[in-house]
Motif scaffolding. Structure first.
Motif, PDB file in Angstrom:
ATOM      1  N   ALA A   1      29.937  28.904  48.442  1.00 11.52           N
ATOM      2  CA  ALA A   1      31.227  29.599  48.561  1.00 11.52           C
ATOM      3  C   ALA A   1      31.544  30.434  47.326  1.00 11.52           C
ATOM      4  N   ILE A   2      31.192  29.949  46.172  1.00 16.87           N
ATOM      5  CA  ILE A   2      31.485  30.679  44.937  1.00 16.87           C
ATOM      6  C   ILE A   2      30.752  32.020  44.913  1.00 16.87           C
ATOM      7  N   PHE A   3      29.586  32.073  45.557  1.00 15.44           N
ATOM      8  CA  PHE A   3      28.806  33.313  45.582  1.00 15.44           C
ATOM      9  C   PHE A   3      29.412  34.354  46.518  1.00 15.44           C
ATOM     10  N   TYR A   4      30.336  33.962  47.335  1.00 13.24           N
ATOM     11  CA  TYR A   4      31.106  34.905  48.150  1.00 13.24           C
ATOM     12  C   TYR A   4      32.406  35.272  47.438  1.00 13.24           C
ATOM     13  N   ALA A   5      33.022  34.290  46.792  1.00  9.45           N
ATOM     14  CA  ALA A   5      34.323  34.510  46.159  1.00  9.45           C
ATOM     15  C   ALA A   5      34.230  35.415  44.933  1.00  9.45           C
ATOM     16  N   VAL A   6      33.210  35.226  44.098  1.00 11.45           N
ATOM     17  CA  VAL A   6      33.112  36.009  42.862  1.00 11.45           C
ATOM     18  C   VAL A   6      32.935  37.507  43.130  1.00 11.45           C
ATOM     19  N   PRO A   7      32.017  37.935  43.996  1.00 14.49           N
ATOM     20  CA  PRO A   7      31.904  39.376  44.238  1.00 14.49           C
ATOM     21  C   PRO A   7      33.177  39.994  44.826  1.00 14.49           C
ATOM     22  N   VAL A   8      33.858  39.267  45.697  1.00 17.48           N
ATOM     23  CA  VAL A   8      35.121  39.780  46.236  1.00 17.48           C
ATOM     24  C   VAL A   8      36.111  39.974  45.097  1.00 17.48           C
ATOM     25  N   ALA A   9      36.188  39.007  44.196  1.00 17.19           N
ATOM     26  CA  ALA A   9      37.121  39.109  43.073  1.00 17.19           C
ATOM     27  C   ALA A   9      36.741  40.243  42.127  1.00 17.19           C
ATOM     28  N   VAL A  10      35.469  40.369  41.817  1.00 13.63           N
ATOM     29  CA  VAL A  10      35.032  41.435  40.903  1.00 13.63           C
ATOM     30  C   VAL A  10      35.370  42.802  41.496  1.00 13.63           C
ATOM     31  N   LEU A  11      35.054  42.997  42.763  1.00 15.75           N
ATOM     32  CA  LEU A  11      35.358  44.300  43.375  1.00 15.75           C
ATOM     33  C   LEU A  11      36.860  44.525  43.528  1.00 15.75           C
ATOM     34  N   ALA A  12      37.616  43.459  43.794  1.00 11.65           N
ATOM     35  CA  ALA A  12      39.079  43.611  43.861  1.00 11.65           C
ATOM     36  C   ALA A  12      39.623  44.052  42.508  1.00 11.65           C
ATOM     37  N   LEU A  13      39.065  43.507  41.436  1.00  9.28           N
ATOM     38  CA  LEU A  13      39.473  43.931  40.092  1.00  9.28           C
ATOM     39  C   LEU A  13      39.051  45.372  39.817  1.00  9.28           C
ATOM     40  N   VAL A  14      37.870  45.755  40.265  1.00 10.07           N
ATOM     41  CA  VAL A  14      37.407  47.141  40.090  1.00 10.07           C
ATOM     42  C   VAL A  14      38.320  48.111  40.836  1.00 10.07           C
ATOM     43  N   VAL A  15      38.655  47.795  42.082  1.00  7.32           N
ATOM     44  CA  VAL A  15      39.541  48.667  42.873  1.00  7.32           C
ATOM     45  C   VAL A  15      40.898  48.783  42.193  1.00  7.32           C
ATOM     46  N   TRP A  16      41.439  47.664  41.729  1.00  5.61           N
ATOM     47  CA  TRP A  16      42.735  47.697  41.044  1.00  5.61           C
ATOM     48  C   TRP A  16      42.649  48.514  39.754  1.00  5.61           C
ATOM     49  N   TRP A  17      41.597  48.284  38.963  1.00  7.37           N
ATOM     50  CA  TRP A  17      41.465  48.985  37.683  1.00  7.37           C
ATOM     51  C   TRP A  17      41.312  50.488  37.898  1.00  7.37           C
ATOM     52  N   ARG A  18      40.503  50.879  38.878  1.00 12.09           N
ATOM     53  CA  ARG A  18      40.310  52.304  39.155  1.00 12.09           C
ATOM     54  C   ARG A  18      41.630  52.944  39.592  1.00 12.09           C
ATOM     55  N   ASP A  19      42.402  52.233  40.407  1.00  8.69           N
ATOM     56  CA  ASP A  19      43.703  52.765  40.826  1.00  8.69           C
ATOM     57  C   ASP A  19      44.630  52.894  39.627  1.00  8.69           C
ATOM     58  N   ARG A  20      44.607  51.897  38.776  1.00  3.43           N
ATOM     59  CA  ARG A  20      45.434  51.932  37.563  1.00  3.43           C
ATOM     60  C   ARG A  20      45.049  53.118  36.684  1.00  3.43           C
ATOM     61  N   GLU A  21      43.745  53.316  36.484  1.00  4.03           N
ATOM     62  CA  GLU A  21      43.278  54.426  35.657  1.00  4.03           C
ATOM     63  C   GLU A  21      43.610  55.775  36.291  1.00  4.03           C
ATOM     64  N   ALA A  22      43.532  55.872  37.600  1.00  6.14           N
ATOM     65  CA  ALA A  22      43.816  57.131  38.287  1.00  6.14           C
ATOM     66  C   ALA A  22      45.268  57.556  38.087  1.00  6.14           C
ATOM     67  N   ARG A  23      46.149  56.601  37.919  1.00  6.50           N
ATOM     68  CA  ARG A  23      47.569  56.898  37.750  1.00  6.50           C
ATOM     69  C   ARG A  23      47.909  57.341  36.328  1.00  6.50           C
ATOM     70  N   VAL A  24      47.089  56.951  35.346  1.00  5.29           N
ATOM     71  CA  VAL A  24      47.410  57.258  33.949  1.00  5.29           C
ATOM     72  C   VAL A  24      46.229  57.913  33.237  1.00  5.29           C
ATOM     73  N   THR A  25      45.609  58.913  33.847  1.00 11.74           N
ATOM     74  CA  THR A  25      44.425  59.522  33.244  1.00 11.74           C
ATOM     75  C   THR A  25      44.738  60.630  32.254  1.00 11.74           C
ATOM     76  N   SER A  26      45.938  61.135  32.225  1.00 11.58           N
ATOM     77  CA  SER A  26      46.239  62.269  31.359  1.00 11.58           C
ATOM     78  C   SER A  26      46.008  61.937  29.891  1.00 11.58           C
ATOM     79  N   GLY A  27      44.924  62.512  29.346  1.00 14.34           N
ATOM     80  CA  GLY A  27      44.617  62.348  27.940  1.00 14.34           C
ATOM     81  C   GLY A  27      44.015  61.013  27.554  1.00 14.34           C
ATOM     82  N   ARG A  28      43.788  60.131  28.504  1.00 15.46           N
ATOM     83  CA  ARG A  28      43.217  58.821  28.188  1.00 15.46           C
ATOM     84  C   ARG A  28      41.785  58.753  28.680  1.00 15.46           C
ATOM     85  N   ARG A  29      41.005  57.986  27.991  1.00 11.46           N
ATOM     86  CA  ARG A  29      39.625  57.769  28.403  1.00 11.46           C
ATOM     87  C   ARG A  29      39.604  56.797  29.587  1.00 11.46           C
ATOM     88  N   THR A  30      38.823  57.129  30.596  1.00 12.31           N
ATOM     89  CA  THR A  30      38.695  56.239  31.744  1.00 12.31           C
ATOM     90  C   THR A  30      37.305  55.610  31.745  1.00 12.31           C
TER      91      THR A  30
END
Length: 160
Positions: free
Chosen positions: A86-115
Motif C-alpha cells: 500500500a505504501i508504494f501506491y500512497a507515496v507516488p500519489v502524495a509526491v505528484l499531489a505535492l508537485v501539482v500543488w507546487w507548480r500551481d503555487r509557482e505559476a501564481r507568483v512567477t513574476s521575477g522569481r525563480r521557478t
C-alpha cells in the motif's frame, strides 16, 4: 495502536486508507488536468495525500498485530503481503499531489522569481498529467486488490 474501543484498530483504520487513497488519486487526476480544480483543490489534496502516507504504516502495523491473533491461512497471508504494498501506491500519489500543488503555487507568483518545476511549461504539464493518470490508476487498482483480499480473508475464514 492495536485496538480502538475494544476493536482491532486495523479493522477501523483500513477504511480510512481504502477511501482516502482513491479519493486523493481521483483529486490528483482532477487537479492535474483541470486548472480551475487545481487552484481550489491542489493544496487540500496535497495535505490529504501526505496524511494517507502517514496512515498507511499505522494501518499495516495494526494489521500485523491482528494477523498474529487470527488463525493463519493462505488468504490472510496473501492479504498481509498485498497490504505491505500500500505504501508504494500512497507515496507516488502524495509526491505528484505535492508537485501539482507546487507548480500551481509557482505559476501564481512567477513574476521575477525563480521557478523550479516549470509551472508554465506545456511539456512538463503533459508529463505530470500522464504520470498522474498512471499513478492514480495504479493506486486505485492496488487498493481494490488489497481490500478485496482482506474481505476474502475475513469472510471466507470466518473472522468477520
Amino acid at each position: 495502536m492495536n485496538t480502538l474501543n475494544g476493536l482491532p484498530a486495523h479493522v477501523l483504520l483500513v477504511h480510512g486508507v481504502v477511501v482516502l487513497l482513491p479519493l486523493s488519486a481521483l483529486l490528483l487526476v482532477l487537479t492535474s488536468v483541470w486548472p480551475a480544480a487545481r487552484r481550489r483543490l491542489a493544496g487540500p489534496n496535497a495535505v490529504l495525500a501526505v496524511l494517507v502516507v502517514l496512515l498507511v504504516p499505522l494501518t499495516t502495523d495494526a494489521g500485523e498485530w491482528l494477523e498474529r491473533r487470527v488463525p493463519s491461512s493462505e488468504l490472510v497471508r496473501n492479504h498481509a503481503e498485498l497490504g505491505d504494498t500500500a505504501i508504494f501506491y500512497a507515496v507516488p500519489v502524495a509526491v505528484l499531489a505535492l508537485v501539482v500543488w507546487w507548480r500551481d503555487r509557482e505559476a501564481r507568483v512567477t513574476s521575477g522569481r525563480r521557478t523550479y518545476l516549470a509551472p508554465l511549461s506545456v511539456a512538463v504539464t503533459g508529463v505530470v498529467v500522464v504520470l498522474a493518470l498512471v499513478v492514480a490508476a495504479a493506486g486505485v487498482y492496488g487498493m481494490y486488490r488489497i481490500g478485496d483480499s482482506g474481505a476474502r480473508a475475513a469472510w471466507t475464514s470466518g473472522h468477520s
